[in-house]
Design an enzyme around this catalytic site. Structure first.
Site, PDB file in Angstrom:
ATOM      1  N   VAL A   1     -27.546   1.482   1.987  1.00 60.66           N
ATOM      2  CA  VAL A   1     -28.158   0.239   2.451  1.00 60.66           C
ATOM      3  C   VAL A   1     -28.948   0.542   3.715  1.00 60.66           C
ATOM      4  O   VAL A   1     -28.404   1.041   4.701  1.00 60.66           O
ATOM      5  CB  VAL A   1     -27.086  -0.837   2.723  1.00 60.66           C
ATOM      6  CG1 VAL A   1     -27.705  -2.061   3.389  1.00 60.66           C
ATOM      7  CG2 VAL A   1     -26.385  -1.231   1.425  1.00 60.66           C
TER       8      VAL A   1
ATOM      9  N   GLU B   1       2.988   1.935  10.274  1.00 60.47           N
ATOM     10  CA  GLU B   1       3.768   1.291   9.210  1.00 60.47           C
ATOM     11  C   GLU B   1       2.954   1.109   7.928  1.00 60.47           C
ATOM     12  O   GLU B   1       3.274   0.259   7.097  1.00 60.47           O
ATOM     13  CB  GLU B   1       4.299  -0.062   9.695  1.00 60.47           C
ATOM     14  CG  GLU B   1       5.506   0.049  10.635  1.00 60.47           C
ATOM     15  CD  GLU B   1       6.810   0.374   9.920  1.00 60.47           C
ATOM     16  OE1 GLU B   1       6.800   0.500   8.685  1.00 60.47           O
ATOM     17  OE2 GLU B   1       7.845   0.477  10.615  1.00 60.47           O
TER      18      GLU B   1
ATOM     19  N   ILE C   1      -3.506  -0.614   3.672  1.00 61.56           N
ATOM     20  CA  ILE C   1      -3.768  -0.966   2.273  1.00 61.56           C
ATOM     21  C   ILE C   1      -3.158  -2.330   1.943  1.00 61.56           C
ATOM     22  O   ILE C   1      -3.750  -3.122   1.202  1.00 61.56           O
ATOM     23  CB  ILE C   1      -3.247   0.134   1.331  1.00 61.56           C
ATOM     24  CG1 ILE C   1      -4.050   1.431   1.545  1.00 61.56           C
ATOM     25  CG2 ILE C   1      -3.352  -0.304  -0.126  1.00 61.56           C
ATOM     26  CD1 ILE C   1      -3.596   2.595   0.686  1.00 61.56           C
TER      27      ILE C   1
ATOM     28  N   GLY D   1     -17.419   1.552  -0.646  1.00 60.32           N
ATOM     29  CA  GLY D   1     -16.419   1.846  -1.675  1.00 60.32           C
ATOM     30  C   GLY D   1     -15.063   2.109  -1.051  1.00 60.32           C
ATOM     31  O   GLY D   1     -14.557   1.286  -0.292  1.00 60.32           O
ATOM     32  N   GLY D   2     -14.473   3.259  -1.355  1.00 58.33           N
ATOM     33  CA  GLY D   2     -13.140   3.563  -0.844  1.00 58.33           C
ATOM     34  C   GLY D   2     -12.105   2.602  -1.394  1.00 58.33           C
ATOM     35  O   GLY D   2     -12.359   1.797  -2.294  1.00 58.33           O
ATOM     36  N   THR D   3     -10.918   2.658  -0.823  1.00 57.54           N
ATOM     37  CA  THR D   3      -9.840   1.783  -1.283  1.00 57.54           C
ATOM     38  C   THR D   3     -10.186   0.314  -1.075  1.00 57.54           C
ATOM     39  O   THR D   3      -9.964  -0.524  -1.954  1.00 57.54           O
ATOM     40  CB  THR D   3      -8.533   2.116  -0.549  1.00 57.54           C
ATOM     41  OG1 THR D   3      -8.191   3.484  -0.797  1.00 57.54           O
ATOM     42  CG2 THR D   3      -7.396   1.237  -1.045  1.00 57.54           C
ATOM     43  N   ALA D   4     -10.765  -0.024   0.092  1.00 63.87           N
ATOM     44  CA  ALA D   4     -11.072  -1.429   0.390  1.00 63.87           C
ATOM     45  C   ALA D   4     -12.089  -1.987  -0.594  1.00 63.87           C
ATOM     46  O   ALA D   4     -11.906  -3.065  -1.166  1.00 63.87           O
ATOM     47  CB  ALA D   4     -11.587  -1.563   1.823  1.00 63.87           C
TER      48      ALA D   4
ATOM     49  N   LYS E   1       7.750   5.975  -2.737  1.00 65.47           N
ATOM     50  CA  LYS E   1       8.063   5.752  -1.331  1.00 65.47           C
ATOM     51  C   LYS E   1       9.105   4.638  -1.241  1.00 65.47           C
ATOM     52  O   LYS E   1       8.915   3.555  -1.786  1.00 65.47           O
ATOM     53  CB  LYS E   1       6.803   5.341  -0.554  1.00 65.47           C
ATOM     54  CG  LYS E   1       7.076   4.952   0.901  1.00 65.47           C
ATOM     55  CD  LYS E   1       5.813   4.465   1.594  1.00 65.47           C
ATOM     56  CE  LYS E   1       6.126   3.969   3.000  1.00 65.47           C
ATOM     57  NZ  LYS E   1       4.929   3.474   3.706  1.00 65.47           N
TER      58      LYS E   1
END
Length: 521
Positions: free
Chosen positions: A198, A358, A362, A14-17, A83
Protein backbone atom coordinates in the site's frame (compact mmCIF):
# COMPACT_ATOMS: atom_id res chain seq x y z
CA UNK A 1 -23.23 8.80 1.47
CA UNK A 2 -25.46 8.02 4.43
CA UNK A 3 -27.07 4.64 4.91
CA UNK A 4 -24.63 3.04 2.47
CA UNK A 5 -24.33 -0.72 2.75
CA UNK A 6 -21.01 -2.14 3.98
CA UNK A 7 -20.19 -4.70 1.30
CA UNK A 8 -16.44 -4.32 0.69
CA UNK A 9 -14.20 -5.04 3.69
CA UNK A 10 -10.49 -4.43 3.08
CA UNK A 11 -7.79 -5.71 5.43
CA UNK A 12 -4.29 -4.24 5.15
CA UNK A 13 -1.66 -6.61 6.55
CA UNK A 14 -1.37 -10.37 6.92
CA UNK A 15 0.25 -12.37 9.71
CA UNK A 16 -1.82 -13.88 12.49
CA UNK A 17 -3.86 -10.69 13.03
CA UNK A 18 -4.78 -10.17 9.39
CA UNK A 19 -5.53 -13.76 8.43
CA UNK A 20 -7.37 -14.67 11.63
CA UNK A 21 -9.58 -11.58 11.26
CA UNK A 22 -10.14 -12.28 7.55
CA UNK A 23 -11.14 -15.87 8.26
CA UNK A 24 -13.57 -14.86 11.01
CA UNK A 25 -15.26 -12.24 8.81
CA UNK A 26 -15.43 -14.53 5.78
CA UNK A 27 -17.05 -17.21 7.93
CA UNK A 28 -19.44 -14.65 9.41
CA UNK A 29 -20.58 -13.40 5.99
CA UNK A 30 -20.39 -16.75 4.20
CA UNK A 31 -18.15 -15.16 1.57
CA UNK A 32 -17.51 -18.34 -0.35
CA UNK A 33 -21.16 -18.79 -1.29
CA UNK A 34 -22.59 -15.28 -0.96
CA UNK A 35 -21.75 -12.12 -2.91
CA UNK A 36 -23.30 -9.74 -0.40
CA UNK A 37 -20.00 -9.00 1.38
CA UNK A 38 -16.48 -9.38 0.01
CA UNK A 39 -13.41 -9.63 2.27
CA UNK A 40 -10.10 -8.63 0.61
CA UNK A 41 -6.73 -8.91 2.33
CA UNK A 42 -3.74 -6.92 1.01
CA UNK A 43 -0.41 -8.34 2.14
CA UNK A 44 3.02 -6.88 1.48
CA UNK A 45 5.42 -9.32 -0.21
CA UNK A 46 8.35 -7.42 1.33
CA UNK A 47 7.48 -7.33 5.05
CA UNK A 48 7.93 -10.61 6.94
CA UNK A 49 5.85 -11.33 10.02
CA UNK A 50 7.65 -11.03 13.36
CA UNK A 51 6.75 -14.67 13.88
CA UNK A 52 7.81 -15.28 17.47
CA UNK A 53 4.42 -15.18 19.21
CA UNK A 54 4.10 -18.90 19.71
CA UNK A 55 1.72 -19.15 22.68
CA UNK A 56 -2.09 -19.23 22.64
CA UNK A 57 -4.94 -19.52 25.13
CA UNK A 58 -7.61 -22.26 25.26
CA UNK A 59 -9.91 -19.93 23.30
CA UNK A 60 -7.96 -20.92 20.18
CA UNK A 61 -9.63 -24.34 20.24
CA UNK A 62 -13.06 -22.77 19.84
CA UNK A 63 -11.75 -20.36 17.19
CA UNK A 64 -10.28 -23.13 15.03
CA UNK A 65 -13.32 -25.34 15.46
CA UNK A 66 -15.70 -22.53 14.43
CA UNK A 67 -13.57 -21.82 11.35
CA UNK A 68 -13.77 -25.46 10.35
CA UNK A 69 -10.05 -26.21 10.74
CA UNK A 70 -9.15 -29.80 11.62
CA UNK A 71 -7.17 -29.95 14.88
CA UNK A 72 -5.04 -32.80 13.54
CA UNK A 73 -4.21 -30.88 10.36
CA UNK A 74 -3.52 -27.67 12.27
CA UNK A 75 -1.09 -29.37 14.65
CA UNK A 76 0.82 -31.15 11.89
CA UNK A 77 1.03 -28.07 9.64
CA UNK A 78 2.11 -25.70 12.43
CA UNK A 79 4.50 -27.96 14.39
CA UNK A 80 2.02 -27.37 17.21
CA UNK A 81 2.20 -28.85 20.68
CA UNK A 82 -0.07 -28.71 23.71
CA UNK A 83 0.18 -25.88 26.21
CA UNK A 84 -1.33 -26.39 29.66
CA UNK A 85 -0.13 -23.22 31.33
CA UNK A 86 3.08 -21.45 32.33
CA UNK A 87 5.83 -22.28 34.80
CA UNK A 88 7.50 -19.18 36.29
CA UNK A 89 11.07 -19.77 37.44
CA UNK A 90 12.99 -17.45 39.80
CA UNK A 91 10.39 -14.68 39.69
CA UNK A 92 10.14 -14.32 43.46
CA UNK A 93 13.84 -13.85 44.20
CA UNK A 94 17.29 -14.38 42.71
CA UNK A 95 18.27 -18.06 42.57
CA UNK A 96 21.10 -19.51 44.59
CA UNK A 97 22.60 -22.96 45.01
CA UNK A 98 20.36 -23.85 47.94
CA UNK A 99 17.04 -22.28 46.98
CA UNK A 100 15.15 -21.74 43.72
CA UNK A 101 11.49 -20.80 43.49
CA UNK A 102 8.91 -21.61 40.84
CA UNK A 103 5.14 -21.62 40.51
CA UNK A 104 2.53 -22.56 37.90
CA UNK A 105 -0.28 -20.65 36.21
CA UNK A 106 -2.50 -23.44 34.88
CA UNK A 107 -5.54 -23.68 32.61
CA UNK A 108 -7.53 -26.09 34.83
CA UNK A 109 -8.73 -26.17 38.44
CA UNK A 110 -10.66 -28.88 40.21
CA UNK A 111 -13.19 -26.25 41.27
CA UNK A 112 -13.66 -22.75 39.85
CA UNK A 113 -12.79 -20.30 42.68
CA UNK A 114 -15.91 -18.34 41.76
CA UNK A 115 -17.88 -21.38 42.96
CA UNK A 116 -15.71 -22.35 45.94
CA UNK A 117 -12.55 -20.46 46.83
CA UNK A 118 -9.80 -22.66 48.25
CA UNK A 119 -7.34 -19.78 48.72
CA UNK A 120 -8.24 -18.99 52.36
CA UNK A 121 -7.70 -22.66 53.27
CA UNK A 122 -4.31 -22.74 51.56
CA UNK A 123 -3.27 -19.55 53.34
CA UNK A 124 -4.09 -21.12 56.71
CA UNK A 125 -2.02 -24.22 55.94
CA UNK A 126 -5.19 -26.27 55.97
CA UNK A 127 -3.64 -28.67 53.45
CA UNK A 128 -1.19 -29.88 56.09
CA UNK A 129 -4.09 -31.85 57.56
CA UNK A 130 -4.78 -33.45 54.20
CA UNK A 131 -1.34 -34.03 52.66
CA UNK A 132 1.82 -35.59 54.08
CA UNK A 133 3.91 -32.91 52.37
CA UNK A 134 3.35 -29.15 51.97
CA UNK A 135 1.45 -28.33 48.79
CA UNK A 136 1.98 -25.35 46.55
CA UNK A 137 -1.14 -23.39 45.72
CA UNK A 138 -1.26 -24.93 42.23
CA UNK A 139 -0.98 -28.48 43.58
CA UNK A 140 -3.79 -27.81 46.03
CA UNK A 141 -6.27 -26.64 43.40
CA UNK A 142 -5.38 -28.65 40.28
CA UNK A 143 -3.87 -31.91 39.06
CA UNK A 144 -2.51 -30.14 36.00
CA UNK A 145 0.73 -28.91 37.58
CA UNK A 146 1.67 -32.52 38.36
CA UNK A 147 0.76 -33.53 34.80
CA UNK A 148 3.16 -30.87 33.47
CA UNK A 149 5.95 -31.96 35.82
CA UNK A 150 5.63 -35.49 34.47
CA UNK A 151 5.65 -34.29 30.87
CA UNK A 152 2.20 -35.67 30.04
CA UNK A 153 -0.26 -34.51 27.38
CA UNK A 154 -3.76 -33.23 28.33
CA UNK A 155 -5.65 -35.74 26.15
CA UNK A 156 -5.46 -39.13 24.46
CA UNK A 157 -5.31 -40.19 20.81
CA UNK A 158 -8.82 -41.63 21.21
CA UNK A 159 -10.30 -38.25 22.07
CA UNK A 160 -12.24 -36.32 19.48
CA UNK A 161 -10.68 -33.21 18.02
CA UNK A 162 -10.70 -30.28 20.47
CA UNK A 163 -11.77 -32.49 23.41
CA UNK A 164 -9.47 -33.35 26.30
CA UNK A 165 -9.16 -34.58 29.87
CA UNK A 166 -7.72 -31.20 30.91
CA UNK A 167 -8.10 -27.70 29.51
CA UNK A 168 -5.37 -26.82 27.02
CA UNK A 169 -4.11 -24.39 24.39
CA UNK A 170 -1.26 -24.66 21.89
CA UNK A 171 2.31 -23.69 21.20
CA UNK A 172 2.73 -23.12 17.48
CA UNK A 173 5.03 -21.84 14.77
CA UNK A 174 3.57 -18.38 14.07
CA UNK A 175 4.84 -18.25 10.48
CA UNK A 176 3.36 -21.65 9.62
CA UNK A 177 0.12 -20.69 11.40
CA UNK A 178 -0.28 -17.60 9.21
CA UNK A 179 0.29 -19.80 6.12
CA UNK A 180 -2.38 -22.26 7.26
CA UNK A 181 -4.87 -19.46 7.94
CA UNK A 182 -4.13 -17.91 4.55
CA UNK A 183 -4.76 -21.20 2.77
CA UNK A 184 -7.98 -21.88 4.69
CA UNK A 185 -9.27 -18.32 4.36
CA UNK A 186 -8.73 -18.14 0.59
CA UNK A 187 -9.44 -21.70 -0.51
CA UNK A 188 -12.26 -22.61 1.90
CA UNK A 189 -13.79 -19.36 3.16
CA UNK A 190 -13.58 -17.14 0.07
CA UNK A 191 -11.18 -14.34 1.09
CA UNK A 192 -9.61 -12.43 -1.82
CA UNK A 193 -5.82 -12.18 -1.45
CA UNK A 194 -3.69 -9.43 -3.02
CA UNK A 195 0.09 -9.41 -2.60
CA UNK A 196 1.21 -5.80 -2.95
CA UNK A 197 2.39 -2.78 -0.97
CA UNK A 198 0.00 0.00 0.00
CA UNK A 199 1.56 3.28 -1.13
CA UNK A 200 -1.25 5.73 -0.40
CA UNK A 201 -4.36 5.93 1.76
CA UNK A 202 -7.07 8.28 0.45
CA UNK A 203 -9.64 9.85 2.79
CA UNK A 204 -12.93 11.47 1.81
CA UNK A 205 -14.25 14.85 2.96
CA UNK A 206 -15.52 13.55 6.32
CA UNK A 207 -12.32 11.60 7.15
CA UNK A 208 -13.40 8.09 6.19
CA UNK A 209 -11.00 5.96 4.17
CA UNK A 210 -12.14 5.92 0.55
CA UNK A 211 -9.50 3.69 -1.02
CA UNK A 212 -5.92 2.52 -0.79
CA UNK A 213 -3.49 2.70 -3.70
CA UNK A 214 -1.04 -0.12 -4.39
CA UNK A 215 2.45 0.04 -5.85
CA UNK A 216 1.11 -0.92 -9.28
CA UNK A 217 -1.20 2.14 -9.12
CA UNK A 218 -4.23 -0.11 -8.61
CA UNK A 219 -6.92 1.35 -6.34
CA UNK A 220 -8.72 -0.90 -3.88
CA UNK A 221 -11.92 0.77 -2.75
CA UNK A 222 -13.75 -0.31 0.36
CA UNK A 223 -16.62 0.48 2.67
CA UNK A 224 -14.77 -0.67 5.79
CA UNK A 225 -11.04 -1.05 6.44
CA UNK A 226 -9.10 -3.11 8.99
CA UNK A 227 -5.56 -2.11 9.92
CA UNK A 228 -3.36 -5.14 10.60
CA UNK A 229 -0.15 -3.43 9.49
CA UNK A 230 1.69 -3.97 12.77
CA UNK A 231 3.60 -1.32 14.70
CA UNK A 232 3.51 1.02 11.66
CA UNK A 233 -0.30 1.36 11.92
CA UNK A 234 -0.55 2.55 8.33
CA UNK A 235 -4.29 3.27 8.26
CA UNK A 236 -5.47 4.24 11.74
CA UNK A 237 -2.22 5.90 12.83
CA UNK A 238 -0.46 7.36 9.79
CA UNK A 239 -3.47 8.17 7.60
CA UNK A 240 -6.19 8.92 10.18
CA UNK A 241 -3.95 10.45 12.86
CA UNK A 242 -5.08 8.41 15.89
CA UNK A 243 -2.41 8.92 18.54
CA UNK A 244 -0.40 6.21 20.29
CA UNK A 245 -0.72 6.12 24.09
CA UNK A 246 2.63 5.07 25.50
CA UNK A 247 2.71 2.67 28.47
CA UNK A 248 6.48 2.23 28.71
CA UNK A 249 6.45 4.05 32.05
CA UNK A 250 4.44 1.17 33.52
CA UNK A 251 5.69 -1.90 31.62
CA UNK A 252 9.43 -1.37 31.32
CA UNK A 253 10.49 -4.04 28.84
CA UNK A 254 11.01 -2.75 25.29
CA UNK A 255 13.24 -5.31 23.55
CA UNK A 256 13.26 -9.01 22.75
CA UNK A 257 15.99 -11.25 21.33
CA UNK A 258 14.76 -14.57 19.91
CA UNK A 259 16.71 -17.73 19.07
CA UNK A 260 15.28 -20.96 17.65
CA UNK A 261 16.92 -23.99 19.28
CA UNK A 262 16.95 -27.51 17.74
CA UNK A 263 16.38 -30.50 20.00
CA UNK A 264 19.41 -32.56 20.92
CA UNK A 265 17.67 -35.67 19.58
CA UNK A 266 14.21 -36.70 18.39
CA UNK A 267 13.42 -38.56 21.63
CA UNK A 268 13.78 -35.52 23.88
CA UNK A 269 10.46 -34.87 25.59
CA UNK A 270 8.61 -31.63 24.88
CA UNK A 271 7.54 -29.33 27.68
CA UNK A 272 3.76 -28.98 27.80
CA UNK A 273 3.90 -25.56 29.43
CA UNK A 274 5.62 -22.29 28.62
CA UNK A 275 8.71 -21.82 30.78
CA UNK A 276 9.36 -18.24 31.89
CA UNK A 277 12.63 -17.64 33.76
CA UNK A 278 13.37 -14.26 35.35
CA UNK A 279 16.66 -12.49 34.56
CA UNK A 280 18.41 -9.37 35.86
CA UNK A 281 16.40 -7.00 33.63
CA UNK A 282 13.57 -9.11 32.22
CA UNK A 283 12.80 -12.75 31.57
CA UNK A 284 13.40 -15.61 29.11
CA UNK A 285 10.64 -17.57 27.39
CA UNK A 286 11.19 -21.21 26.45
CA UNK A 287 8.51 -22.87 24.31
CA UNK A 288 8.60 -26.42 23.03
CA UNK A 289 7.39 -27.00 19.46
CA UNK A 290 7.50 -30.44 17.87
CA UNK A 291 10.63 -29.76 15.81
CA UNK A 292 12.44 -27.16 17.96
CA UNK A 293 12.33 -24.89 20.97
CA UNK A 294 11.50 -21.23 20.65
CA UNK A 295 13.44 -19.12 23.14
CA UNK A 296 13.68 -15.40 23.67
CA UNK A 297 14.84 -12.79 26.15
CA UNK A 298 12.41 -9.94 26.90
CA UNK A 299 14.23 -7.07 28.63
CA UNK A 300 14.52 -3.33 29.24
CA UNK A 301 17.13 -1.58 27.09
CA UNK A 302 17.32 1.11 29.78
CA UNK A 303 18.65 -1.46 32.25
CA UNK A 304 20.58 -3.87 30.04
CA UNK A 305 22.60 -3.53 26.84
CA UNK A 306 21.58 -5.53 23.78
CA UNK A 307 24.89 -7.40 23.81
CA UNK A 308 24.55 -8.44 27.44
CA UNK A 309 20.91 -9.42 26.91
CA UNK A 310 21.96 -11.72 24.06
CA UNK A 311 24.78 -13.09 26.18
CA UNK A 312 22.32 -13.98 28.97
CA UNK A 313 20.04 -15.75 26.49
CA UNK A 314 22.91 -17.74 25.00
CA UNK A 315 24.10 -18.68 28.48
CA UNK A 316 20.59 -19.95 29.28
CA UNK A 317 20.50 -22.05 26.08
CA UNK A 318 23.98 -23.51 26.52
CA UNK A 319 26.91 -24.30 24.21
CA UNK A 320 24.73 -25.09 21.20
CA UNK A 321 23.71 -21.41 21.04
CA UNK A 322 27.09 -20.49 19.54
CA UNK A 323 25.92 -21.97 16.24
CA UNK A 324 22.51 -20.26 16.26
CA UNK A 325 21.47 -16.85 14.92
CA UNK A 326 19.52 -14.33 16.99
CA UNK A 327 16.73 -11.98 15.96
CA UNK A 328 16.29 -8.58 17.59
CA UNK A 329 12.78 -7.16 18.05
CA UNK A 330 12.04 -3.64 19.26
CA UNK A 331 8.73 -3.41 21.09
CA UNK A 332 6.50 -0.36 21.36
CA UNK A 333 4.42 -0.78 24.52
CA UNK A 334 1.07 0.98 24.50
CA UNK A 335 -2.20 1.36 22.62
CA UNK A 336 -4.00 3.64 20.18
CA UNK A 337 -6.21 6.33 21.68
CA UNK A 338 -9.03 4.73 19.68
CA UNK A 339 -9.07 1.25 18.17
CA UNK A 340 -12.03 1.99 15.91
CA UNK A 341 -12.37 5.35 14.17
CA UNK A 342 -15.01 6.06 11.53
CA UNK A 343 -14.77 3.23 8.95
CA UNK A 344 -11.48 1.76 10.18
CA UNK A 345 -10.55 -0.56 13.03
CA UNK A 346 -7.06 -1.65 14.09
CA UNK A 347 -6.44 -5.23 15.25
CA UNK A 348 -3.21 -6.77 16.52
CA UNK A 349 -0.02 -4.75 16.98
CA UNK A 350 -1.45 -1.81 15.04
CA UNK A 351 -4.03 -1.46 17.83
CA UNK A 352 -1.84 -2.08 20.86
CA UNK A 353 1.05 -4.14 22.13
CA UNK A 354 1.83 -5.41 25.60
CA UNK A 355 4.87 -7.57 26.23
CA UNK A 356 4.38 -11.33 25.68
CA UNK A 357 4.62 -12.50 29.31
CA UNK A 358 1.16 -14.12 29.42
CA UNK A 359 0.79 -14.76 25.66
CA UNK A 360 -2.16 -12.38 25.45
CA UNK A 361 -1.48 -11.07 21.92
CA UNK A 362 -3.25 -13.77 19.90
CA UNK A 363 -6.12 -13.93 22.41
CA UNK A 364 -6.73 -10.20 22.02
CA UNK A 365 -6.75 -10.65 18.24
CA UNK A 366 -9.39 -13.34 18.69
CA UNK A 367 -11.39 -11.11 21.04
CA UNK A 368 -11.27 -8.14 18.66
CA UNK A 369 -12.24 -10.32 15.69
CA UNK A 370 -15.17 -11.84 17.58
CA UNK A 371 -16.46 -8.43 18.61
CA UNK A 372 -16.02 -7.00 15.11
CA UNK A 373 -18.03 -9.87 13.62
CA UNK A 374 -20.80 -9.13 16.11
CA UNK A 375 -20.78 -5.33 15.88
CA UNK A 376 -20.01 -4.47 12.26
CA UNK A 377 -23.24 -2.90 11.01
CA UNK A 378 -25.06 -3.48 7.75
CA UNK A 379 -24.79 0.19 6.78
CA UNK A 380 -22.38 3.02 7.56
CA UNK A 381 -25.12 4.91 9.41
CA UNK A 382 -24.56 2.69 12.48
CA UNK A 383 -20.77 2.87 12.50
CA UNK A 384 -20.58 5.43 15.31
CA UNK A 385 -22.52 3.38 17.86
CA UNK A 386 -20.50 0.24 17.06
CA UNK A 387 -17.28 2.27 17.37
CA UNK A 388 -18.22 3.45 20.87
CA UNK A 389 -18.98 -0.06 22.14
CA UNK A 390 -15.86 -1.59 20.57
CA UNK A 391 -13.50 1.10 21.87
CA UNK A 392 -14.80 0.89 25.43
CA UNK A 393 -14.62 -2.90 25.58
CA UNK A 394 -11.18 -3.25 23.98
CA UNK A 395 -9.70 -0.51 26.15
CA UNK A 396 -10.86 -2.34 29.27
CA UNK A 397 -9.32 -5.57 27.99
CA UNK A 398 -5.97 -3.92 27.29
CA UNK A 399 -5.83 -2.06 30.62
CA UNK A 400 -6.72 -5.20 32.58
CA UNK A 401 -4.07 -7.12 30.67
CA UNK A 402 -1.56 -4.41 31.59
CA UNK A 403 -2.46 -4.73 35.27
CA UNK A 404 -2.25 -8.52 35.28
CA UNK A 405 1.20 -8.53 33.68
CA UNK A 406 2.42 -5.75 35.94
CA UNK A 407 1.38 -7.79 38.98
CA UNK A 408 4.04 -10.42 38.18
CA UNK A 409 6.76 -7.78 38.50
CA UNK A 410 5.22 -6.04 41.48
CA UNK A 411 5.10 -9.17 43.66
CA UNK A 412 8.74 -10.04 43.01
CA UNK A 413 11.48 -9.59 45.61
CA UNK A 414 14.35 -9.52 43.18
CA UNK A 415 16.73 -6.66 43.90
CA UNK A 416 18.34 -5.42 40.67
CA UNK A 417 17.56 -1.91 39.39
CA UNK A 418 15.05 -3.21 36.83
CA UNK A 419 12.98 -5.03 39.44
CA UNK A 420 13.13 -2.16 41.92
CA UNK A 421 12.08 0.32 39.24
CA UNK A 422 9.13 -1.92 38.37
CA UNK A 423 7.92 -1.56 41.95
CA UNK A 424 8.04 2.23 42.07
CA UNK A 425 4.52 3.49 42.86
CA UNK A 426 4.48 5.78 39.83
CA UNK A 427 4.75 2.74 37.52
CA UNK A 428 1.67 1.05 39.01
CA UNK A 429 -1.91 1.87 38.06
CA UNK A 430 -4.35 2.91 40.78
CA UNK A 431 -6.59 -0.03 39.90
CA UNK A 432 -3.84 -2.61 40.52
CA UNK A 433 -2.65 -0.90 43.71
CA UNK A 434 -6.19 -1.03 45.09
CA UNK A 435 -6.55 -4.73 44.28
CA UNK A 436 -3.28 -5.74 45.90
CA UNK A 437 -3.97 -3.67 49.00
CA UNK A 438 -7.33 -5.38 49.47
CA UNK A 439 -5.92 -8.87 48.85
CA UNK A 440 -3.45 -8.49 51.67
CA UNK A 441 -6.35 -8.66 54.10
CA UNK A 442 -9.23 -10.30 52.24
CA UNK A 443 -9.43 -13.17 49.73
CA UNK A 444 -10.28 -12.36 46.15
CA UNK A 445 -13.99 -12.19 45.41
CA UNK A 446 -15.78 -13.23 42.25
CA UNK A 447 -17.53 -9.85 42.35
CA UNK A 448 -14.21 -8.17 41.51
CA UNK A 449 -14.36 -9.98 38.16
CA UNK A 450 -17.85 -9.06 37.11
CA UNK A 451 -17.40 -8.86 33.34
CA UNK A 452 -17.81 -11.91 31.12
CA UNK A 453 -15.09 -10.36 28.94
CA UNK A 454 -12.37 -10.32 31.62
CA UNK A 455 -9.15 -11.36 29.86
CA UNK A 456 -7.85 -12.86 33.12
CA UNK A 457 -10.41 -14.33 35.55
CA UNK A 458 -10.13 -14.74 39.32
CA UNK A 459 -8.57 -18.16 38.77
CA UNK A 460 -5.60 -16.65 36.89
CA UNK A 461 -5.02 -13.91 39.43
CA UNK A 462 -4.96 -16.48 42.23
CA UNK A 463 -2.43 -18.71 40.49
CA UNK A 464 0.00 -15.78 40.23
CA UNK A 465 -0.78 -14.02 43.52
CA UNK A 466 -0.59 -17.14 45.68
CA UNK A 467 2.16 -18.64 43.55
CA UNK A 468 4.41 -15.75 44.57
CA UNK A 469 3.04 -15.22 48.07
CA UNK A 470 5.37 -16.21 50.91
CA UNK A 471 3.47 -14.49 53.72
CA UNK A 472 0.31 -16.22 54.85
CA UNK A 473 -2.80 -14.49 56.09
CA UNK A 474 -5.47 -15.99 58.32
CA UNK A 475 -8.69 -14.89 56.63
CA UNK A 476 -10.68 -15.86 59.71
CA UNK A 477 -14.38 -15.89 58.89
CA UNK A 478 -13.74 -17.15 55.35
CA UNK A 479 -12.52 -20.48 56.77
CA UNK A 480 -15.82 -22.18 57.56
CA UNK A 481 -16.36 -25.12 55.15
CA UNK A 482 -13.43 -27.30 56.11
CA UNK A 483 -15.04 -30.59 55.16
CA UNK A 484 -15.86 -29.40 51.65
CA UNK A 485 -12.36 -28.02 51.19
CA UNK A 486 -10.85 -31.28 52.39
CA UNK A 487 -12.97 -33.23 49.93
CA UNK A 488 -11.85 -31.08 47.00
CA UNK A 489 -8.16 -31.36 47.90
CA UNK A 490 -8.44 -35.15 48.24
CA UNK A 491 -10.21 -35.30 44.88
CA UNK A 492 -7.37 -33.34 43.32
CA UNK A 493 -4.77 -35.68 44.77
CA UNK A 494 -6.68 -38.70 43.48
CA UNK A 495 -6.89 -37.13 40.04
CA UNK A 496 -3.12 -36.60 40.03
CA UNK A 497 -2.52 -40.30 40.58
CA UNK A 498 -5.11 -41.39 38.02
CA UNK A 499 -3.90 -39.01 35.31
CA UNK A 500 -0.30 -40.09 35.88
CA UNK A 501 -1.36 -43.57 34.75
CA UNK A 502 -3.95 -42.59 32.14
CA UNK A 503 -2.18 -39.88 30.11
CA UNK A 504 0.60 -40.33 27.56
CA UNK A 505 4.03 -38.78 27.29
CA UNK A 506 3.65 -35.48 25.43
CA UNK A 507 6.00 -36.25 22.53
CA UNK A 508 4.62 -39.77 22.12
CA UNK A 509 1.08 -38.46 21.74
CA UNK A 510 2.17 -35.75 19.29
CA UNK A 511 3.92 -38.32 17.11
CA UNK A 512 0.72 -40.37 16.94
CA UNK A 513 -1.36 -37.28 16.20
CA UNK A 514 0.93 -36.21 13.38
CA UNK A 515 0.67 -39.67 11.81
CA UNK A 516 -2.92 -40.71 12.51
CA UNK A 517 -4.84 -37.68 13.76
CA UNK A 518 -7.62 -37.50 16.34
CA UNK A 519 -11.18 -38.65 15.86
CA UNK A 520 -13.16 -36.20 13.76
CA UNK A 521 -15.95 -34.22 15.40
Amino acid sequence: MRNKKIQRIVIVGGGTAGWLTAAKLAKRFNCRYSQSVQVTLIESPDIPTIGVGEGTWPTMRKTLMELGVSESLFMAKCSATFKQGTRFNDWLHEPNEKKRHHYYHMFSSTVDPADFNLAPYWCKHFVESVSDTPLTYADMVTAQAAVCREGLAPKLITHREYDGVLNYAYHLDAGKFAELLQSHATEVLGVVHIRSNVTQVALNDVGDIRHVKLNDEQRIEGDFFIDCSGFRCLLLGEAMGIEFMDMSNQLLTDRAIAIQVPYEDETQNIACQTNSTAQTAGWIWDIGLYNRRGTGHVYSSHHLSDDLAEEQLRSYIGDVSAELSAKMIKMRIGYREKFWHKNCVAIGMSAAFIEPLEASAIFLIEAAGNMLCELIPETNEQLKSAETIFNHSMLQRWLKTRDFIKMHYLLSRRSSDFWRDNQSPETVSDSLQAKLERWRYEPMSKYEFDSVFEPFPQESYQYVFYGMLNEYTDFGTHYFEQQKARSIVLRTQTAQKELSIQLMNHRDLLTKVYHYGFQKI
